[in-house]
Design a protein around this motif. Sequence first.
Motif, PDB file in Angstrom:
ATOM      1  N   LYS A   1       2.720  -7.691  -4.393  1.00  0.00           N
ATOM      2  CA  LYS A   1       3.905  -7.148  -3.728  1.00  0.00           C
ATOM      3  C   LYS A   1       3.597  -5.887  -2.919  1.00  0.00           C
ATOM      4  O   LYS A   1       4.378  -5.495  -2.045  1.00  0.00           O
ATOM      5  CB  LYS A   1       5.002  -6.849  -4.751  1.00  0.00           C
ATOM      6  N   TYR A   2       2.458  -5.251  -3.201  1.00  0.00           N
ATOM      7  CA  TYR A   2       2.078  -4.053  -2.453  1.00  0.00           C
ATOM      8  C   TYR A   2       1.248  -4.377  -1.213  1.00  0.00           C
ATOM      9  O   TYR A   2       0.976  -3.484  -0.406  1.00  0.00           O
ATOM     10  CB  TYR A   2       1.268  -3.109  -3.349  1.00  0.00           C
ATOM     11  N   VAL A   3       0.837  -5.630  -1.059  1.00  0.00           N
ATOM     12  CA  VAL A   3      -0.068  -6.014   0.027  1.00  0.00           C
ATOM     13  C   VAL A   3       0.725  -6.349   1.291  1.00  0.00           C
ATOM     14  O   VAL A   3       1.600  -7.212   1.284  1.00  0.00           O
ATOM     15  CB  VAL A   3      -0.951  -7.204  -0.390  1.00  0.00           C
ATOM     16  N   LEU A   4       0.382  -5.678   2.384  1.00  0.00           N
ATOM     17  CA  LEU A   4       1.015  -5.908   3.680  1.00  0.00           C
ATOM     18  C   LEU A   4       0.143  -6.748   4.607  1.00  0.00           C
ATOM     19  O   LEU A   4       0.636  -7.428   5.492  1.00  0.00           O
ATOM     20  CB  LEU A   4       1.314  -4.568   4.361  1.00  0.00           C
ATOM     21  N   PHE A   5      -1.178  -6.671   4.402  1.00  0.00           N
ATOM     22  CA  PHE A   5      -2.148  -7.415   5.214  1.00  0.00           C
ATOM     23  C   PHE A   5      -3.379  -7.646   4.348  1.00  0.00           C
ATOM     24  O   PHE A   5      -3.785  -6.766   3.580  1.00  0.00           O
ATOM     25  CB  PHE A   5      -2.534  -6.602   6.461  1.00  0.00           C
ATOM     26  N   ILE A   6      -3.988  -8.837   4.500  1.00  0.00           N
ATOM     27  CA  ILE A   6      -5.238  -9.098   3.786  1.00  0.00           C
ATOM     28  C   ILE A   6      -6.055 -10.139   4.538  1.00  0.00           C
ATOM     29  O   ILE A   6      -5.515 -11.127   5.059  1.00  0.00           O
ATOM     30  CB  ILE A   6      -4.968  -9.567   2.335  1.00  0.00           C
ATOM     31  N   ASP A   7      -7.358  -9.891   4.654  1.00  0.00           N
ATOM     32  CA  ASP A   7      -8.307 -10.902   5.097  1.00  0.00           C
ATOM     33  C   ASP A   7      -9.641 -10.601   4.418  1.00  0.00           C
ATOM     34  O   ASP A   7      -9.678  -9.883   3.413  1.00  0.00           O
ATOM     35  CB  ASP A   7      -8.389 -10.989   6.624  1.00  0.00           C
ATOM     36  N   GLY A   8     -10.725 -11.139   4.942  1.00  0.00           N
ATOM     37  CA  GLY A   8     -11.997 -11.023   4.258  1.00  0.00           C
ATOM     38  C   GLY A   8     -12.596  -9.632   4.221  1.00  0.00           C
ATOM     39  O   GLY A   8     -13.498  -9.368   3.422  1.00  0.00           O
ATOM     40  N   GLU A   9     -12.134  -8.723   5.090  1.00  0.00           N
ATOM     41  CA  GLU A   9     -12.720  -7.389   5.107  1.00  0.00           C
ATOM     42  C   GLU A   9     -11.718  -6.257   4.981  1.00  0.00           C
ATOM     43  O   GLU A   9     -12.120  -5.095   4.811  1.00  0.00           O
ATOM     44  CB  GLU A   9     -13.550  -7.183   6.371  1.00  0.00           C
ATOM     45  N   ALA A  10     -10.442  -6.561   5.027  1.00  0.00           N
ATOM     46  CA  ALA A  10      -9.444  -5.489   4.999  1.00  0.00           C
ATOM     47  C   ALA A  10      -8.228  -5.862   4.156  1.00  0.00           C
ATOM     48  O   ALA A  10      -7.837  -7.029   4.067  1.00  0.00           O
ATOM     49  CB  ALA A  10      -8.989  -5.150   6.417  1.00  0.00           C
ATOM     50  N   ILE A  11      -7.652  -4.847   3.554  1.00  0.00           N
ATOM     51  CA  ILE A  11      -6.355  -4.949   2.894  1.00  0.00           C
ATOM     52  C   ILE A  11      -5.552  -3.726   3.319  1.00  0.00           C
ATOM     53  O   ILE A  11      -6.077  -2.607   3.328  1.00  0.00           O
ATOM     54  CB  ILE A  11      -6.469  -4.976   1.357  1.00  0.00           C
ATOM     55  N   VAL A  12      -4.315  -3.921   3.679  1.00  0.00           N
ATOM     56  CA  VAL A  12      -3.402  -2.803   3.884  1.00  0.00           C
ATOM     57  C   VAL A  12      -2.344  -2.890   2.798  1.00  0.00           C
ATOM     58  O   VAL A  12      -1.684  -3.922   2.641  1.00  0.00           O
ATOM     59  CB  VAL A  12      -2.734  -2.832   5.272  1.00  0.00           C
ATOM     60  N   ILE A  13      -2.220  -1.810   2.027  1.00  0.00           N
ATOM     61  CA  ILE A  13      -1.215  -1.787   0.969  1.00  0.00           C
ATOM     62  C   ILE A  13      -0.096  -0.814   1.333  1.00  0.00           C
ATOM     63  O   ILE A  13      -0.273   0.075   2.173  1.00  0.00           O
ATOM     64  CB  ILE A  13      -1.830  -1.396  -0.391  1.00  0.00           C
ATOM     65  N   ASP A  14       1.030  -1.006   0.685  1.00  0.00           N
ATOM     66  CA  ASP A  14       2.174  -0.108   0.810  1.00  0.00           C
ATOM     67  C   ASP A  14       2.111   0.858  -0.370  1.00  0.00           C
ATOM     68  O   ASP A  14       2.615   0.580  -1.450  1.00  0.00           O
ATOM     69  CB  ASP A  14       3.469  -0.924   0.797  1.00  0.00           C
ATOM     70  N   LYS A  15       1.444   1.997  -0.170  1.00  0.00           N
ATOM     71  CA  LYS A  15       1.271   2.950  -1.262  1.00  0.00           C
ATOM     72  C   LYS A  15       2.599   3.607  -1.617  1.00  0.00           C
ATOM     73  O   LYS A  15       3.305   4.101  -0.743  1.00  0.00           O
ATOM     74  CB  LYS A  15       0.268   4.043  -0.874  1.00  0.00           C
ATOM     75  N   PRO A  16       2.950   3.629  -2.891  1.00  0.00           N
ATOM     76  CA  PRO A  16       4.199   4.288  -3.269  1.00  0.00           C
ATOM     77  C   PRO A  16       4.068   5.808  -3.243  1.00  0.00           C
ATOM     78  O   PRO A  16       2.977   6.357  -3.474  1.00  0.00           O
ATOM     79  CB  PRO A  16       4.446   3.782  -4.696  1.00  0.00           C
ATOM     80  N   ALA A  17       5.162   6.480  -2.956  1.00  0.00           N
ATOM     81  CA  ALA A  17       5.180   7.935  -3.033  1.00  0.00           C
ATOM     82  C   ALA A  17       4.975   8.370  -4.477  1.00  0.00           C
ATOM     83  O   ALA A  17       5.375   7.683  -5.417  1.00  0.00           O
ATOM     84  CB  ALA A  17       6.511   8.471  -2.509  1.00  0.00           C
ATOM     85  N   GLY A  18       4.319   9.523  -4.654  1.00  0.00           N
ATOM     86  CA  GLY A  18       4.068  10.050  -5.988  1.00  0.00           C
ATOM     87  C   GLY A  18       2.718   9.695  -6.550  1.00  0.00           C
ATOM     88  O   GLY A  18       2.344  10.188  -7.625  1.00  0.00           O
ATOM     89  N   LEU A  19       1.959   8.830  -5.845  1.00  0.00           N
ATOM     90  CA  LEU A  19       0.648   8.419  -6.309  1.00  0.00           C
ATOM     91  C   LEU A  19      -0.414   8.957  -5.357  1.00  0.00           C
ATOM     92  O   LEU A  19      -0.431   8.605  -4.177  1.00  0.00           O
ATOM     93  CB  LEU A  19       0.555   6.896  -6.390  1.00  0.00           C
ATOM     94  N   ALA A  20      -1.308   9.806  -5.868  1.00  0.00           N
ATOM     95  CA  ALA A  20      -2.401  10.330  -5.059  1.00  0.00           C
ATOM     96  C   ALA A  20      -3.426   9.231  -4.789  1.00  0.00           C
ATOM     97  O   ALA A  20      -3.600   8.322  -5.604  1.00  0.00           O
ATOM     98  CB  ALA A  20      -3.073  11.504  -5.772  1.00  0.00           C
ATOM     99  N   VAL A  21      -4.110   9.316  -3.652  1.00  0.00           N
ATOM    100  CA  VAL A  21      -5.146   8.337  -3.337  1.00  0.00           C
ATOM    101  C   VAL A  21      -6.385   8.595  -4.184  1.00  0.00           C
ATOM    102  O   VAL A  21      -7.010   7.666  -4.696  1.00  0.00           O
ATOM    103  CB  VAL A  21      -5.498   8.381  -1.837  1.00  0.00           C
ATOM    104  N   HIS A  22      -6.735   9.878  -4.357  1.00  0.00           N
ATOM    105  CA  HIS A  22      -7.911  10.250  -5.143  1.00  0.00           C
ATOM    106  C   HIS A  22      -7.498  11.223  -6.249  1.00  0.00           C
ATOM    107  O   HIS A  22      -6.540  11.990  -6.083  1.00  0.00           O
ATOM    108  CB  HIS A  22      -8.972  10.902  -4.254  1.00  0.00           C
ATOM    109  N   PRO A  23      -8.200  11.239  -7.372  1.00  0.00           N
ATOM    110  CA  PRO A  23      -7.870  12.180  -8.441  1.00  0.00           C
ATOM    111  C   PRO A  23      -8.246  13.604  -8.067  1.00  0.00           C
ATOM    112  O   PRO A  23      -9.093  13.834  -7.209  1.00  0.00           O
ATOM    113  CB  PRO A  23      -8.714  11.675  -9.622  1.00  0.00           C
TER     114      PRO A  23
END
Length: 218
Positions: free
Chosen positions: A4-26
């Motif tokens: 449900k978070y995936v907006l685009f996907i193929d063999g080399e890329a995925i675009v996700i819909d990151k929710p607010a409140g979640l950091a990308v890196h710790p």
Amino acid sequence: MWEKYVLFIDGEAIVIDKPAGLAVHPGSRTRESLEDYLHHFRFGFQRTPLPVHRLDRDTSGCLLLARNPKAHKRFQRAFEDKKVSKTYVAVLDGVPETQAGIIDMPLGKVSSAEEGWRMIHDPRGRPSVSHWKMADVRDGRAVIVFSPETGRTHQIRVHASAGLGIPISGDPVYGAGRGPMLLHALSIRVERDGKPPVEATAPLPPTFVQAGFGDVRL
């Protein structure tokens, strides 16, 4: 459930819909991050995908992941070569005097023990350019679509607060910080040689809906 978070996907890329409140890196203050969940986005691949760029913890929307190291390097070059276009949508705590414009404001980083770090307008800083246009006005707050030429840390947030003179609603650093920060990475497009572009648009998140901006035409 992760599909449900995936907006685009193929063999080399995925675009996700990151929710607010979640950091990308710790970080020192953010133990939980997207890195804790990236293995769920393998979708049959052995390698765990890796983020190509960053979004602020409180910014939702389009985030590009690379599914292998070669793709990661190609996408990084695409950013460097300005073959990536992105749009953001934000709700401001006021209304600009004009309908559209360009903010050319170099940014630098400052830090203090009292306030921590932040980005400021610094004539000697890194070049930062954002195009913007007003999409709507409701209850004294403007909905702005930003199209950045550069990708500096906190660029949209500082360009709103210092460039337009009106902070993003809910911004805890550059604004009043009341309520959730209403900044959303709306779309991304990455050009690829010999292949169709990576392209995705993320629907407006629940925070925009709850604030009365869920049906804005962008």
